[in-house]
Design a protein around this motif. Structure first.
Motif, PDB file in Angstrom:
ATOM      1  N   ALA A  95       0.708  -1.032  -0.204  1.00 19.09           N
ATOM      2  CA  ALA A  95       0.223  -0.200  -0.331  1.00 19.09           C
ATOM      3  C   ALA A  95       0.718   1.538   0.109  1.00 19.09           C
ATOM      4  O   ALA A  95       0.851   2.370  -0.711  1.00 19.09           O
ATOM      5  CB  ALA A  95      -1.402   0.063   1.138  1.00 19.09           C
ATOM      6  N   MET A  96       2.076   0.934  -0.001  1.00 24.00           N
ATOM      7  CA  MET A  96       2.728   2.093   0.756  1.00 24.00           C
ATOM      8  C   MET A  96       3.785   2.910  -0.860  1.00 24.00           C
ATOM      9  O   MET A  96       3.794   3.942  -1.294  1.00 24.00           O
ATOM     10  CB  MET A  96       3.766   2.068   1.832  1.00 24.00           C
ATOM     11  N   ARG A  98       2.474   1.759  -3.575  1.00 22.21           N
ATOM     12  CA  ARG A  98       1.103   2.504  -4.054  1.00 22.21           C
ATOM     13  C   ARG A  98       0.770   3.878  -3.806  1.00 22.21           C
ATOM     14  O   ARG A  98       1.039   4.615  -4.894  1.00 22.21           O
ATOM     15  CB  ARG A  98      -0.097   1.638  -4.008  1.00 22.21           C
ATOM     16  N   GLU A  99       1.130   4.371  -3.298  1.00 16.77           N
ATOM     17  CA  GLU A  99       0.889   5.654  -2.777  1.00 16.77           C
ATOM     18  C   GLU A  99       2.321   6.869  -2.682  1.00 16.77           C
ATOM     19  O   GLU A  99       2.615   7.361  -3.503  1.00 16.77           O
ATOM     20  CB  GLU A  99       0.861   5.329  -1.224  1.00 16.77           C
ATOM     21  N   ARG A 102       2.768   7.310  -6.654  1.00 17.54           N
ATOM     22  CA  ARG A 102       2.048   8.825  -7.725  1.00 17.54           C
ATOM     23  C   ARG A 102       2.836   9.741  -7.440  1.00 17.54           C
ATOM     24  O   ARG A 102       2.524  11.105  -7.650  1.00 17.54           O
ATOM     25  CB  ARG A 102       0.788   8.056  -6.959  1.00 17.54           C
ATOM     26  N   GLN A 103       3.853   9.793  -6.393  1.00 18.61           N
ATOM     27  CA  GLN A 103       4.459  10.708  -6.321  1.00 18.61           C
ATOM     28  C   GLN A 103       5.621  11.315  -7.405  1.00 18.61           C
ATOM     29  O   GLN A 103       5.875  10.419  -8.124  1.00 18.61           O
ATOM     30  CB  GLN A 103       5.032  11.265  -5.080  1.00 18.61           C
TER      31      GLN A 103
END
Ligand code: ADE
Length: 263
Positions: A95-96, A98-99, A102-103
């Motif tokens: 999950a991290m 994936r997050e 996006r950056q």
């Protein structure tokens, strides 16, 4: 995506020249620079460490080179998220990944020895978001191996880095379950056969078999993941498999089957 890595062992990061990550760098999808922390020292010995305040074993990374290095990231308007590998960080998860994928800009500060002077974290947090992360409950000699792992986990989620985007969907941890077992030819190898359903051409049955295997494997290897599965997202067949593995729905969770109390 832009990535800056600071380390006293830049050569440790050379695997990032290889394979799909290396290709993404060459094609410009990934703008990754590895910096030598010692370039931000000013003494003859290029010192980056000193004795721990209060005594104790080992050495601690000095604040000055880190501050100077991290300040180079805070020159313009844009700021990276600073990720600091540490066994006392937040556990790194898909999950991290994936997050982070996006950056636009990530930076990594690789500690060595007993860690980085705590004031560096405080100073850095005045300049940019700071996230200490851990690969797991064990201790590495430094953050470089953890950075290799995280850069690989994040970069492969950037559109275009992996040719077959479909392979990203059906993976361990993408939906809270482990991956099903996979096989290739020959159909029989050393008297061991590929499960016949996979040779049947019956796609619905294959999908069902794979789902069952994911549930069984997760229940056996990672019961903690079954404990956070939402029964709402399961069907009758899923629940039958989980019951067979010793799990029953209890409200919004699964719990280990409780034996009726004998009287
Ligand atoms: N540095 C040392 N040990 C580590 C770990 N377990 N995870 C991330 N960084 C580390």
């Amino acid at each position: 995506m832009r990535i800056d890595v600071f380390s006293i062992f830049p050569d440790y990061l050379t695997p990032l020249d290889l394979s799909l990550i290396g290709k993404a760098r060459r094609t410009g999808l990934l703008d990754l620079t590895v910096h030598d922390l010692r370039d931000f020292t000013h003494d003859r010995h290029r010192t980056v460490d000193d004795a721990p305040a209060g005594g104790g074993a080992g050495m601690v990374m000095k604040p000055e080179p880190w501050a100077e290095a991290l300040e180079t990231l805070a020159q313009g308007e844009a700021r990276p998220t600073l990720l600091v590998p540490s066994p006392s960080g937040k556990p790194f998860t898909q999950a991290m990944a994936r997050e982070l994928a996006r950056q636009d800009w990530l930076a990594f500060a690789c500690g060595r020895y007993e860690g980085i002077d705590e004031r560096v974290y405080e100073h850095a947090a005045t300049l940019m978001p700071v996230q200490p992360f851990s690969l797991g409950d064990y201790v590495l000699n430094g953050g470089e191996v953890a950075v290799l792992a995280v850069v690989e986990a994040v970069a492969r989620l950037i559109p275009g880095v992996i040719g077959n985007a479909e392979s990203l969907v059906e993976e361990s941890h993408e939906d809270g379950l482990l991956e099903y077992p996979v096989y290739t030819k020959p159909a029989v190898w050393q008297d061991r056969e590929v499960p016949p359903v996979l040779m049947s051409g019956h796609h619905a049955q294959i999908d069902r078999w794979r789902r069952d295997e994911r549930l069984r494997r997760t229940a056996r290897r990672r019961p903690d993941l079954i404990g956070v599965l939402d029964p709402e997202g399961t069907d009758k067949n899923d629940r039958a498999v989980l019951l067979d593995e010793g799990w029953e729905p209890a409200g919004s969770r699964f719990q280990p089957v409780t034996d009726p109390v004998a009287d």
